[in-house]
Design an enzyme around this catalytic site. Structure first.
Site, short mmCIF file in Angstrom:
data_model
loop_
_atom_site.label_atom_id
_atom_site.label_comp_id
_atom_site.label_asym_id
_atom_site.label_seq_id
_atom_site.Cartn_x
_atom_site.Cartn_y
_atom_site.Cartn_z
N GLU A 212 -25.32 8.01 25.07
CA GLU A 212 -25.89 9.35 25.07
C GLU A 212 -26.17 9.77 26.51
OE1 GLU A 212 -29.26 8.60 22.52
OE2 GLU A 212 -30.60 8.21 24.21
N HIS A 250 -35.25 11.03 23.12
CA HIS A 250 -35.44 9.75 23.79
C HIS A 250 -35.93 9.97 25.22
CE1 HIS A 250 -32.34 7.63 20.97
NE2 HIS A 250 -33.57 7.56 20.50
#
Lengths: 294, 383
Positions: A212, A250
């Site tokens: 990511e 995150h």
């Protein structure tokens, strides 16, 4: 075969007496994981559904011969829990906890390197690790993974990992080990650690990588792949449309100063010979293709 | 958490670094009042969470009170890269003999702290890095070992700072590192760090980002939470404890897990739609969190359709489906919804949803088709 953990791995749960630790610790035991002990200095001598509680990791290791530990301690206590586990004598530590300050992570990462070079830390802020049919440490739903291989999975994201496991299972493809390295800025275990272990594992024939935005772990992995990997790899990178400067859920998923974009990561991986999908399903299909050609 | 310049300076001052006296102003009158107390000349500085303030006309030197009033009037309400100026920092002007740059941040790749020091301050560091990379002296600090005075002396030498700035800079570097570590900062940056005409090294600007995960050991950081730049939607989501980032499209997105949510936003985009937001409701996906998520998205006037993308892991499909039905009973929705439910007991979950399905509540077999359905609904090309 599997990497890092297998059917013989004995695991201590730090925080087994807390609600999360108890819930997942017992689920992991039901899956077949050898959950041999929990720790809590205030509850030493008691048990959780037959699992003995010790005052410290050191005591638990001495009594049970455990080699791994799983941390379900709230964020403020993770720094000392990681060091306690290493000092206590385990060589694999899985820290599930979310919300650990980045300075704590940087500190214990370097402390482990210096004082406990043989200890492998996974996480924090990760779903854990599963070697399907053998051992499940963490919060992955064990039944969505098909045992046996030939695919190894390494991922920065929890739900995308589940998605990957599930899609492979639907296609009848098994997994040797699935490692969730987590989405924090200083993960204890990197893509490279896992790629190297998969390359060395004879039962893993191909690897699926889920990355990511944020940082440069995927680019570093791409370089490692170019130089060291003989096994085929498919990959997916989340966050193509993520705006710069925003943390996408995150702590480590942030594009800053034009660095850490999904595009750059995908390009680096493709240049290293990785087959990159535009979405998780496509990456799964690419992996199915790879497996059919093995 | 991003701090305004004045908050950053207060933060630095707590660690003993020299900053200029000043005061905060929300109006022209307040600005004039602060300047009168300080005595002119002063700097009138826009307080926004973005760079390029100077270029945008957000930083002015005011020689007298008339200047202060004029510039305060001009700067308040100014739009700097989408950030509207609501507050000003008025501080005593400094005599600048020389300008430097210094920062500490985490090098995620090296997994160590990275310090950057340059004798070329007062300009964008990215520009220096591009045009004259050798002008930046870098130091990697092992968090276990910390930063010593000896390290700093070598570092300052490497950066080729002039002799008269060395002592003052070394002192500030040590204090800045302490602030960075003890204060749990993601970033501390002083640009420029100045040498004054009378030979003092002084902090003239402050950029500080604090780690939101460290609030448990810094009680006072809660106040910074209130001054974060968030749009109305982000404020509402934040108050409900949701992980939300506002985007500019029409398809509202709800997913469980940060990775899946990011991926859902990507897929909506890939099939030709524009996502309105990123929203991660976490693993559980129960009725309460689903209700909160739907409320936030329902209040976004741009949203024309909603895509709920849930993968059941430990949480089973039935629980998720019941949570969605429950939530839909509580919120009166403006836009049609497409649900993709997969994973543990997905079939059972879909069965629960089945009797509730309509044009306004559709089920999609896969993530891709779900995105396509939601985008079609948003464009009004399919009823």
């Amino acid at each position: 075969m599997s990497i890092f953990v297998n059917a013989e791995t004995k695991v201590i749960y730090q925080g087994l007496t807390g609600s999360q630790g108890r819930y997942y610790g017992l689920l992991n035991r039901d899956y077949g994981t050898k959950v041999v002990a929990g720790t809590n200095p205030k509850k030493a001598g008691t048990d959780v559904e037959g699992i003995p509680i010790f005052a410290s990791v050191a005591e638990a290791v001495e009594e049970t011969g455990a080699t791994a530990s799983c941390i379900f301690i709230p964020a403020p206590g993770v720094r000392s829990a990681v060091l306690e586990a290493a000092q206590g004598g385990v060589d694999f530590i899985v820290a599930i906890t979310e919300g650990v300050p980045a300075h704590d992570e940087a500190l214990f990462y370097n402390q482990l390197r210096k004082d406990f070079p043989n200890v492998q830390l996974l996480g924090p802020n990760c779903p854990g690790i599963i070697s399907p049919g053998e051992c499940n440490i963490g919060i992955t739903a064990g039944h969505i993974a098909l045992p046996g291989g030939p695919v190894g999975i390494v991922s920065r994201s929890g739900t995308l990992t589940y998605q990957a496991l599930y899609e492979l299972k639907e296609k009848g493809i098994g997994c040797t080990t699935c490692v969730g390295i987590g989405g924090d800025p200083v993960p204890g275990t990197s893509f490279i650690d896992c790629l190297a272990a998969f390359e060395a594992d004879p039962d893993t024939k191909a690897v699926m990588m889920i990355g990511e935005i944020g940082g440069s772990a995927e680019e570093e992995a791409a370089e490692f792949i170019s130089n060291n990997m003989t096994k085929p790899i498919s990959a997916y990178v989340a966050g193509v449309t993520a705006p710069a400067g925003k943390k996408m859920g995150h702590a480590g998923a942030i594009v800053s100063g034009g660095r850490g974009t999904a595009q750059a990561k995908m390009e680096a991986l493709e240049a290293a010979g990785v087959r990159v999908g535009n979405n998780p399903t496509e990456a799964g299909e690419l992996m199915a293709e790879i497996v059919s050609q093995l | 958490m991003d701090l305004f310049e004045y908050q950053g300076k207060e933060f630095f001052a707590e660690y003993g670094m020299p900053v200029s006296p000043g005061g905060l102003a929300f109006s022209v009158e307040e600005a004039v009042g602060v300047a009168e107390n300080l005595g002119c000349p002063v700097m009138v500085k826009a307080q926004v969470h973005t760079g390029g303030r100077g270029k945008a006309g957000g930083v002015k030197f005011a020689a007298d009170i008339n200047d202060v009033a004029e510039y305060a009037e001009k700067i308040l309400g100014l739009d700097i890269s989408g950030h509207v100026v609501e507050r000003l920092w008025i501080e005593k002007a400094s005599d600048i003999a020389d300008e430097y740059y210094v920062s500490f941040t985490l090098d995620r790749s090296a997994k160590k702290h990275l310090g950057m020091l340059s004798a070329e301050g007062g300009v964008e560091i990215e520009k220096v890095a591009e045009e004259n990379p050798d002008a930046i002296a870098r130091i990697w600090v092992d968090p276990v070992e910390g930063l010593s005075e000896g390290n700093c002396r070598n570092w300052v030498k490497e950066a080729a700072l002039p002799e008269q700035a060395i002592e003052g800079t070394v002192e500030i570097l040590l204090k800045l590192y302490k602030a960075y570590v003890d204060g749990d900062a993601d970033l501390v940056e002083i640009n420029p760090l100045i040498l004054t005409d009378d030979g003092r090294v002084h902090v003239l600007d402050a950029k500080v980002t604090l780690d939101g995960n460290s609030v448990f050991r810094h009680e006072t950081y809660k106040e910074f939470d209130e001054t974060q730049t968030r749009d109305e939607r982000e404020k509402a989501a934040h108050s409900k404890g949701l992980q939300y980032v506002g985007l500019e499209g029409e398809v509202g997105v709800i997913a469980n897990g940060a990775g899946l949510a990011m991926s859902t936003v990507d897929v909506v985009n890939q099939v030709g739609g524009r996502p309105a937001n990123f929203l991660d409701i976490g693993g559980g996906a129960n009725a309460d969190v689903m209700t909160a998520a739907l409320e936030v998205i329902n209040n976004d006037p741009d949203v024309k359709s909603i895509f709920i993308n849930i993968f059941g892991g430990i949480t089973r499909g039935e629980e998720i489906a019941n949570g969605i039905i429950d939530a839909l009973d509580r919120v009166e929705m403006r836009s049609p919804i497409v649900i993709r439910l997969d994973g543990t007991n997905a079939d059972e979950g879909r069965e629960i949803l089945e009797p509730h399905l309509s044009q306004a509540l559709q089920l999609a077999p896969t993530m891709l088709t779900g995105a396509e359905q939601a985008v079609a609904l948003a464009k009004g090309t399919k009823n």
